[in-house]
Scaffold this active site. Structure first.
Site, PDB file in Angstrom:
ATOM      1  N   LEU A  20       0.840  -1.202   0.000  1.00 53.73           N
ATOM      2  CA  LEU A  20       0.000   0.000   0.000  1.00 53.73           C
ATOM      3  C   LEU A  20       0.882   1.261   0.000  1.00 53.73           C
ATOM      4  N   THR A  21       1.870   1.291   0.906  1.00 50.05           N
ATOM      5  CA  THR A  21       2.686   2.499   1.084  1.00 50.05           C
ATOM      6  C   THR A  21       3.532   2.796  -0.156  1.00 50.05           C
ATOM      7  N   PRO A  54       6.599   5.636  -1.895  1.00 50.62           N
ATOM      8  CA  PRO A  54       7.737   6.414  -1.410  1.00 50.62           C
ATOM      9  C   PRO A  54       7.395   7.860  -1.039  1.00 50.62           C
ATOM     10  N   SER A  60       1.254   7.939   4.862  1.00 48.50           N
ATOM     11  CA  SER A  60       0.085   8.282   5.692  1.00 48.50           C
ATOM     12  C   SER A  60      -1.140   8.598   4.852  1.00 48.50           C
ATOM     13  N   ILE A  92       7.892  -2.507   2.441  1.00 51.89           N
ATOM     14  CA  ILE A  92       6.934  -3.606   2.403  1.00 51.89           C
ATOM     15  C   ILE A  92       7.490  -4.845   3.111  1.00 51.89           C
ATOM     16  N   THR A  93       6.826  -5.230   4.198  1.00 54.11           N
ATOM     17  CA  THR A  93       7.220  -6.421   4.959  1.00 54.11           C
ATOM     18  C   THR A  93       7.075  -7.670   4.075  1.00 54.11           C
ATOM     19  N   CYS A 128      -8.290  -3.842   5.728  1.00 51.99           N
ATOM     20  CA  CYS A 128      -7.225  -4.798   6.097  1.00 51.99           C
ATOM     21  C   CYS A 128      -6.405  -4.212   7.245  1.00 51.99           C
ATOM     22  N   ASP A 148      17.009   2.194  29.956  1.00 46.91           N
ATOM     23  CA  ASP A 148      17.713   3.103  30.861  1.00 46.91           C
ATOM     24  C   ASP A 148      17.947   2.460  32.232  1.00 46.91           C
ATOM     25  N   GLU A 160       1.429   0.848  10.028  1.00 47.42           N
ATOM     26  CA  GLU A 160      -0.008   0.666  10.291  1.00 47.42           C
ATOM     27  C   GLU A 160      -0.641   1.940  10.830  1.00 47.42           C
TER      28      GLU A 160
HETATM   29  P1  TGC Z   1     -11.350   8.290   4.326  1.00 46.79           P
HETATM   30  O1  TGC Z   1     -12.083   9.201   3.409  1.00 46.79           O
HETATM   31  O2  TGC Z   1     -11.382   8.562   5.781  1.00 46.79           O
HETATM   32  O3  TGC Z   1     -11.850   6.779   4.089  1.00 46.79           O
HETATM   33  C1  TGC Z   1     -12.013   6.208   2.807  1.00 46.79           C
HETATM   34  C2  TGC Z   1     -12.993   5.055   2.947  1.00 46.79           C
HETATM   35  O4  TGC Z   1     -12.429   4.045   3.781  1.00 46.79           O
HETATM   36  C3  TGC Z   1     -13.214   3.881   4.983  1.00 46.79           C
HETATM   37  N1  TGC Z   1     -12.268   3.718   6.096  1.00 46.79           N
HETATM   38  C4  TGC Z   1     -12.045   2.565   6.710  1.00 46.79           C
HETATM   39  N2  TGC Z   1     -12.586   1.362   6.555  1.00 46.79           N
HETATM   40  C5  TGC Z   1     -12.128   0.370   7.341  1.00 46.79           C
HETATM   41  N3  TGC Z   1     -11.161   0.535   8.264  1.00 46.79           N
HETATM   42  C6  TGC Z   1     -10.594   1.749   8.433  1.00 46.79           C
HETATM   43  N4  TGC Z   1      -9.628   1.902   9.343  1.00 46.79           N
HETATM   44  C7  TGC Z   1     -11.022   2.829   7.646  1.00 46.79           C
HETATM   45  N5  TGC Z   1     -10.672   4.126   7.560  1.00 46.79           N
HETATM   46  C8  TGC Z   1     -11.458   4.663   6.603  1.00 46.79           C
HETATM   47  C9  TGC Z   1     -14.042   5.131   5.092  1.00 46.79           C
HETATM   48  O5  TGC Z   1     -15.247   4.898   5.788  1.00 46.79           O
HETATM   49  C10 TGC Z   1     -14.292   5.465   3.636  1.00 46.79           C
HETATM   50  O6  TGC Z   1     -15.298   4.607   3.152  1.00 46.79           O
HETATM   51  P2  TGC Z   1     -16.356   5.109   2.043  1.00 46.79           P
HETATM   52  O7  TGC Z   1     -17.310   3.964   1.889  1.00 46.79           O
HETATM   53  O8  TGC Z   1     -16.965   6.353   2.624  1.00 46.79           O
HETATM   54  O9  TGC Z   1     -15.540   5.390   0.814  1.00 46.79           O
HETATM   55  O10 TGC Z   1      -9.861   8.180   3.777  1.00 46.79           O
HETATM   56  P3  TGC Z   1      -8.665   9.199   3.864  1.00 46.79           P
HETATM   57  O11 TGC Z   1      -7.945   9.151   2.561  1.00 46.79           O
HETATM   58  O12 TGC Z   1      -9.132  10.543   4.387  1.00 46.79           O
HETATM   59  O13 TGC Z   1      -7.691   8.500   4.915  1.00 46.79           O
HETATM   60  C11 TGC Z   1      -7.900   8.460   6.247  1.00 46.79           C
HETATM   61  C12 TGC Z   1      -6.618   7.915   6.965  1.00 46.79           C
HETATM   62  C13 TGC Z   1      -5.556   8.997   7.067  1.00 46.79           C
HETATM   63  C14 TGC Z   1      -7.066   7.509   8.350  1.00 46.79           C
HETATM   64  C15 TGC Z   1      -6.028   6.712   6.202  1.00 46.79           C
HETATM   65  O14 TGC Z   1      -5.522   7.083   4.987  1.00 46.79           O
HETATM   66  C16 TGC Z   1      -4.943   6.008   6.985  1.00 46.79           C
HETATM   67  O15 TGC Z   1      -5.244   5.156   7.793  1.00 46.79           O
HETATM   68  N6  TGC Z   1      -3.622   6.334   6.742  1.00 46.79           N
HETATM   69  C17 TGC Z   1      -2.518   5.600   7.316  1.00 46.79           C
HETATM   70  C18 TGC Z   1      -2.023   4.584   6.307  1.00 46.79           C
HETATM   71  C19 TGC Z   1      -1.477   3.350   6.944  1.00 46.79           C
HETATM   72  O16 TGC Z   1      -1.740   3.019   8.086  1.00 46.79           O
HETATM   73  N7  TGC Z   1      -0.715   2.593   6.179  1.00 46.79           N
HETATM   74  C20 TGC Z   1      -0.254   1.320   6.631  1.00 46.79           C
HETATM   75  C21 TGC Z   1       0.339   0.539   5.481  1.00 46.79           C
HETATM   76  S1  TGC Z   1       0.447  -1.196   5.792  1.00 46.79           S
HETATM   77  C22 TGC Z   1       1.593  -1.356   6.987  1.00 46.79           C
HETATM   78  O17 TGC Z   1       2.090  -0.456   7.565  1.00 46.79           O
HETATM   79  C23 TGC Z   1       1.949  -2.745   7.300  1.00 46.79           C
HETATM   80  S2  TGC Z   1       3.052  -2.944   8.596  1.00 46.79           S
HETATM   81  C24 TGC Z   1       3.148  -4.603   8.481  1.00 46.79           C
HETATM   82  C25 TGC Z   1       3.749  -5.311   9.599  1.00 46.79           C
HETATM   83  O18 TGC Z   1       3.026  -5.597  10.604  1.00 46.79           O
HETATM   84  O19 TGC Z   1       4.914  -5.705   9.444  1.00 46.79           O
HETATM   85  P1  FAD Z   2       4.784   9.944   6.169  1.00 43.74           P
HETATM   86  O1  FAD Z   2       3.421   9.562   5.791  1.00 43.74           O
HETATM   87  O2  FAD Z   2       5.610  10.695   5.193  1.00 43.74           O
HETATM   88  O3  FAD Z   2       4.780  10.694   7.547  1.00 43.74           O
HETATM   89  C1  FAD Z   2       5.879  11.491   8.001  1.00 43.74           C
HETATM   90  C2  FAD Z   2       5.474  12.222   9.300  1.00 43.74           C
HETATM   91  O4  FAD Z   2       4.378  13.102   9.044  1.00 43.74           O
HETATM   92  C3  FAD Z   2       4.998  11.250  10.392  1.00 43.74           C
HETATM   93  O5  FAD Z   2       5.509  11.671  11.635  1.00 43.74           O
HETATM   94  C4  FAD Z   2       3.474  11.425  10.377  1.00 43.74           C
HETATM   95  O6  FAD Z   2       2.866  11.157  11.621  1.00 43.74           O
HETATM   96  C5  FAD Z   2       3.370  12.908  10.036  1.00 43.74           C
HETATM   97  N1  FAD Z   2       2.048  13.254   9.469  1.00 43.74           N
HETATM   98  C6  FAD Z   2       1.363  12.578   8.523  1.00 43.74           C
HETATM   99  N2  FAD Z   2       0.178  13.177   8.289  1.00 43.74           N
HETATM  100  C7  FAD Z   2       0.113  14.267   9.115  1.00 43.74           C
HETATM  101  C8  FAD Z   2      -0.869  15.293   9.343  1.00 43.74           C
HETATM  102  N3  FAD Z   2      -2.015  15.316   8.685  1.00 43.74           N
HETATM  103  N4  FAD Z   2      -0.582  16.232  10.272  1.00 43.74           N
HETATM  104  C9  FAD Z   2       0.595  16.210  10.949  1.00 43.74           C
HETATM  105  N5  FAD Z   2       1.556  15.277  10.772  1.00 43.74           N
HETATM  106  C10 FAD Z   2       1.310  14.311   9.867  1.00 43.74           C
HETATM  107  N6  FAD Z   2       3.518  -0.407   4.340  1.00 43.74           N
HETATM  108  C11 FAD Z   2       2.834  -1.291   3.574  1.00 43.74           C
HETATM  109  O7  FAD Z   2       2.036  -0.914   2.725  1.00 43.74           O
HETATM  110  N7  FAD Z   2       3.048  -2.637   3.725  1.00 43.74           N
HETATM  111  C12 FAD Z   2       3.920  -3.132   4.628  1.00 43.74           C
HETATM  112  O8  FAD Z   2       4.065  -4.362   4.748  1.00 43.74           O
HETATM  113  C13 FAD Z   2       4.660  -2.231   5.424  1.00 43.74           C
HETATM  114  N8  FAD Z   2       5.593  -2.694   6.307  1.00 43.74           N
HETATM  115  C14 FAD Z   2       6.402  -1.795   6.950  1.00 43.74           C
HETATM  116  C15 FAD Z   2       7.473  -2.263   7.711  1.00 43.74           C
HETATM  117  C16 FAD Z   2       8.339  -1.366   8.335  1.00 43.74           C
HETATM  118  C17 FAD Z   2       9.501  -1.868   9.104  1.00 43.74           C
HETATM  119  C18 FAD Z   2       8.088   0.031   8.242  1.00 43.74           C
HETATM  120  C19 FAD Z   2       8.988   1.018   8.937  1.00 43.74           C
HETATM  121  C20 FAD Z   2       7.027   0.495   7.502  1.00 43.74           C
HETATM  122  C21 FAD Z   2       6.186  -0.407   6.835  1.00 43.74           C
HETATM  123  N9  FAD Z   2       5.146   0.040   6.017  1.00 43.74           N
HETATM  124  C22 FAD Z   2       4.427  -0.831   5.257  1.00 43.74           C
HETATM  125  C23 FAD Z   2       4.980   1.464   5.778  1.00 43.74           C
HETATM  126  C24 FAD Z   2       4.286   2.227   6.907  1.00 43.74           C
HETATM  127  O9  FAD Z   2       2.926   1.953   6.932  1.00 43.74           O
HETATM  128  C25 FAD Z   2       4.558   3.715   6.705  1.00 43.74           C
HETATM  129  O10 FAD Z   2       5.921   3.942   7.012  1.00 43.74           O
HETATM  130  C26 FAD Z   2       3.654   4.594   7.539  1.00 43.74           C
HETATM  131  O11 FAD Z   2       2.322   4.478   7.140  1.00 43.74           O
HETATM  132  C27 FAD Z   2       4.080   6.067   7.472  1.00 43.74           C
HETATM  133  O12 FAD Z   2       4.288   6.474   6.148  1.00 43.74           O
HETATM  134  P2  FAD Z   2       5.655   7.235   5.755  1.00 43.74           P
HETATM  135  O13 FAD Z   2       6.785   6.425   6.269  1.00 43.74           O
HETATM  136  O14 FAD Z   2       5.623   7.513   4.309  1.00 43.74           O
HETATM  137  O15 FAD Z   2       5.615   8.580   6.582  1.00 43.74           O
END
Ligand code: TGC
Ligand code: FAD
Length: 390
Positions: free
Chosen positions: A137-138, A140, A144, A169-170, A244, A342, A369
């Site tokens: 999903l993420t 470069p 967020s 990407i993990t 997800c 610490d 996440e």
């Molecule tokens: P927004 O307009 O709020 O929502 C779009 C549509 O999605 C629905 N929705 C959700 N549904 C299920 N679960 C959630 N948590 C949901 N959040 C929103 C929402 O109801 C809407 O539906 P519809 O039917 O109205 O279209 O979207 P937005 O673009 O304003 O974004 C909101 C925000 C900032 C919260 C979202 O973009 C976000 O969560 N950003 C953070 C991205 C993130 O967490 N990335 C993680 C990547 S994966 C990863 O990090 C894996 S780590 C793996 C490991 O464990 O090793």
């Molecule tokens: P950015 O989105 O660029 O954020 C930079 C800073 O800005 C952060 O401090 C953030 O909090 C801040 N910020 C963002 N929005 C705002 C706002 N509105 N106001 C104020 N501050 C804000 N992604 C996947 O898709 N799949 C994976 O399997 C996966 N695995 C990962 C494994 C590891 C080890 C790591 C480190 C990351 C992984 N990720 C994965 C990516 C991860 O989800 C992202 O790193 C995370 O969502 C943050 O995105 P970014 O690193 O681009 O930071």
């Protein structure tokens, strides 16, 4: 009234709040972590290597896709999944990450949004650990805000042509299949990209100081031809990938409790034995306050996750509730790990003691996440009805 001694890692006796079945899951994973995971994690972390030999063992225990019923999956409830994450992360966040990604980010969307053919093809193989998945999903330019994704796909006859890249990407370079989210003329769609598809490349990100026992990489798509059989038919919006994340974030709320417990356990033993100024350091008021504060944070996190799990099992859990717990529990665990580091003084910088490894891992866990800020703003939006992201 007799006062029974409390378990220092479970001060509110959460154990008595879980069912016999849930306790059995917890205990069997705990044994596995003690016997098979903890002994290898320090070296895996130091060598920057994922302990791949554990994949078949976690599969054997039924820990991959454990919430799915059928397709050779265990069909456990959400609290059991949480306890699995907690015990695994007591060992290391890297192994828990592997299980989270495979279960919540790859098997979940195939099960929830995939065709029956896709489920039959991938879920049993993934449950057995014979096929590994990753979740793209993420990108470069900013993880967020996935709504601003540049990776895109367009139709070409019955196929789709995919272009773009994904970052951080993990499992990237060990995956047989990547669930990749891309913008299309019909909304955000999920593509199952197979490792041998021409134009698809995965590269490992080297030199991480965090999650060193986990594989992290980048994915590249250069005119990858994806047949329509590999497109998830059940979703065409950002809701797909975000749903997800809700699953995986829920598991993380539990996982980080395990890392925090491992740190508290370490310093409880250390401060008992460490004699400074003529008395064990745990006899001092300041140290007891620090230990008590760790216990307070762990207990709060346990209660949040258990309540969340019960809500999830009733189908009542909401994303904002998950955000509050992901924020609270990651912050608690990271602060505990930093303070435990610490408390160990100079020894705290040695990998012989677990806190520094957990501390470094948790720097990723609090970021991925959804960063802390993202989750605070999700809760803020819930309270005010105002979207403050933009
Ligand atoms: P927004 O307009 O709020 O929502 C779009 C549509 O999605 C629905 N929705 C959700 N549904 C299920 N679960 C959630 N948590 C949901 N959040 C929103 C929402 O109801 C809407 O539906 P519809 O039917 O109205 O279209 O979207 P937005 O673009 O304003 O974004 C909101 C925000 C900032 C919260 C979202 O973009 C976000 O969560 N950003 C953070 C991205 C993130 O967490 N990335 C993680 C990547 S994966 C990863 O990090 C894996 S780590 C793996 C490991 O464990 O090793
Ligand atoms: P950015 O989105 O660029 O954020 C930079 C800073 O800005 C952060 O401090 C953030 O909090 C801040 N910020 C963002 N929005 C705002 C706002 N509105 N106001 C104020 N501050 C804000 N992604 C996947 O898709 N799949 C994976 O399997 C996966 N695995 C990962 C494994 C590891 C080890 C790591 C480190 C990351 C992984 N990720 C994965 C990516 C991860 O989800 C992202 O790193 C995370 O969502 C943050 O995105 P970014 O690193 O681009 O930071």
């Amino acid at each position: 009234m007799s006062v029974k001694a409390l378990d220092p890692l479970d001060l509110y006796d959460i154990r008595s709040e879980i069912s016999e079945d849930e306790a059995m899951v917890k205990d069997s994973v705990a044994r596995f972590v003690d016997d098979r995971v903890i002994p290898v994690m320090r070296e895996a972390f130091e060598k920057h290597e994922f302990p791949g030999h554990l994949v078949s063992e976690v599969a054997e225990l039924g820990l991959l896709g454990s919430s799915i019923s059928g397709y050779d999956c265990a069909g456990l409830n959400s609290v059991s999944y949480g306890l699995i994450c907690q015990e695994l992360e007591r060992g290391d966040s890297g192994l828990r990450s592997f299980v989270s990604v495979q279960s919540s980010l790859v098997m979940f969307p195939i099960h929830a949004y995939g065709s029956e053919e896709q489920r039959q093809r991938w879920l049993p193989a993934m449950a057995k650990g014979e096929a590994i998945g990753c979740f793209g999903l993420t990108e470069p330019h900013g993880g967020s805000d996935p709504g601003n994704m540049k990776t895109h796909a367009k139709r070409d006859g019955d196929d789709w042509i995919l272009n773009g890249s994904k970052m951080w990407i993990t499992n990237a370079t060990i995956a047989d299949a990547a669930v990749v989210w891309a913008m299309t003329g019909e909304g955000v769609k999920g593509f199952i990209v197979e490792k041998d598809m021409p134009g698809f490349d995965a590269q490992e990100i080297e030199n991480k100081f965090s999650l060193r026992a986990s594989v992290t990489g980048a994915l590249f798509f250069d005119n990858v031809r994806v047949p329509k059989e590999n497109v998830l038919p059940g979703v065409s919006s950002l809701k797909g990938p975000l749903s997800c994340l809700t699953q995986a974030r829920y598991g993380i709320t539990w996982g980080v409790i395990g890392a925090a417990q491992a740190c508290l356990d370490e310093v409880l033993g250390y401060t008992k034995d460490r004699v400074l100024f003529g008395r064990p350091v745990d006899h001092t008021q300041t140290m007891q306050i620090r230990l008590a504060d760790m216990s307070r944070r762990i207990t709060t996190a346990q209660l949040l996750s258990l309540r969340l799990g019960r809500l999830k099992d009733k189908g009542e859990m909401t994303p904002a509730q998950v955000s509050l717990a992901k924020w609270n529990n990651c912050r608690a665990a990271l602060d505990i790990a930093r303070d435990a580091r610490d408390i160990l003084g100079g020894s705290g910088i040695s990998a012989e003691y677990v806190p520094i490894r957990h501390m470094l891992n948790l720097e990723s866990v609090i970021t991925y996440e959804g960063t802390e800020t993202v989750h605070q703003l999700v809760v803020g939006k819930e309270l005010t009805g105002v979207n403050a992201f933009g």
